[in-house]
Scaffold this active site. Sequence first.
Site, PDB file in Angstrom:
ATOM      1  N   HIS A  50      75.870 123.452  98.413  1.00 51.71           N
ATOM      2  CA  HIS A  50      76.445 122.116  98.524  1.00 51.71           C
ATOM      3  C   HIS A  50      77.353 122.085  99.755  1.00 51.71           C
ATOM      4  CE1 HIS A  50      76.022 120.682  94.056  1.00 51.71           C
ATOM      5  NE2 HIS A  50      74.869 120.998  94.604  1.00 51.71           N
ATOM      6  N   GLU A  52      80.546 121.477 100.219  1.00 52.25           N
ATOM      7  CA  GLU A  52      81.829 122.172 100.104  1.00 52.25           C
ATOM      8  C   GLU A  52      81.634 123.685 100.183  1.00 52.25           C
ATOM      9  OE1 GLU A  52      81.952 118.337  97.676  1.00 52.25           O
ATOM     10  OE2 GLU A  52      80.545 119.987  97.951  1.00 52.25           O
ATOM     11  N   SER A  77      82.800 113.090  95.629  1.00 58.67           N
ATOM     12  CA  SER A  77      83.548 113.818  94.602  1.00 58.67           C
ATOM     13  C   SER A  77      82.857 115.149  94.289  1.00 58.67           C
ATOM     14  CB  SER A  77      83.625 112.954  93.334  1.00 58.67           C
ATOM     15  OG  SER A  77      84.389 113.585  92.335  1.00 58.67           O
ATOM     16  N   CYS A  79      81.290 118.432  92.651  1.00 54.46           N
ATOM     17  CA  CYS A  79      80.703 118.787  91.356  1.00 54.46           C
ATOM     18  C   CYS A  79      81.509 119.912  90.710  1.00 54.46           C
ATOM     19  CB  CYS A  79      79.249 119.227  91.558  1.00 54.46           C
ATOM     20  SG  CYS A  79      79.113 120.838  92.373  1.00 54.46           S
ATOM     21  N   CYS A  82      81.607 123.161  92.997  1.00 55.70           N
ATOM     22  CA  CYS A  82      82.471 123.063  94.175  1.00 55.70           C
ATOM     23  C   CYS A  82      83.932 122.896  93.779  1.00 55.70           C
ATOM     24  CB  CYS A  82      81.991 121.925  95.066  1.00 55.70           C
ATOM     25  SG  CYS A  82      80.309 122.218  95.682  1.00 55.70           S
TER      26      CYS A  82
END
Length: 146
Positions: A50, A52, A77, A79, A82
């Site tokens: 992901h 992040e 936002s 998950c 992350c």
Amino acid sequence: MDAFMRAAIEEAEKSLAEGGIPIGSVLVVDGEIAGRGHNRRVQRGSAILHAEMDALESAGRLSARDYASAALYTTLSPCDMCSGAALLYGIPLIVIGENRTFRGPEDYVRSRGIELAILDDAECVRLMRDFIAANPGLWNEDIGRP
């Protein structure tokens, strides 16, 4: 717009241009970008890359002191995975572009002492809404939904 969120949006646009999911992130330490990343699950065939996670990886090994003065900027936002990484490293601030199209465990993250700043940025919302409408199956795969 904040220069760091602009950098995260640029990362999201890179992912989209590469055929990936348009989510971008930057890790800021002491007012400087230490790591940049975007969602590369599709591009790399990754289960965990992901935006992040990619930003944290690109920053490399940092000290606990670095993380304690860091901010994680992300267009969406984070998950559970992350958010967990931010908790693990004690990053005190997550700046979120938007949480309309997806909302991670924000209440839990706050309960653990991380400050969240939600910008509700129209460009971040548009990127995700357009992508989800055009690629619902890929989006569901990314967030672990059947």
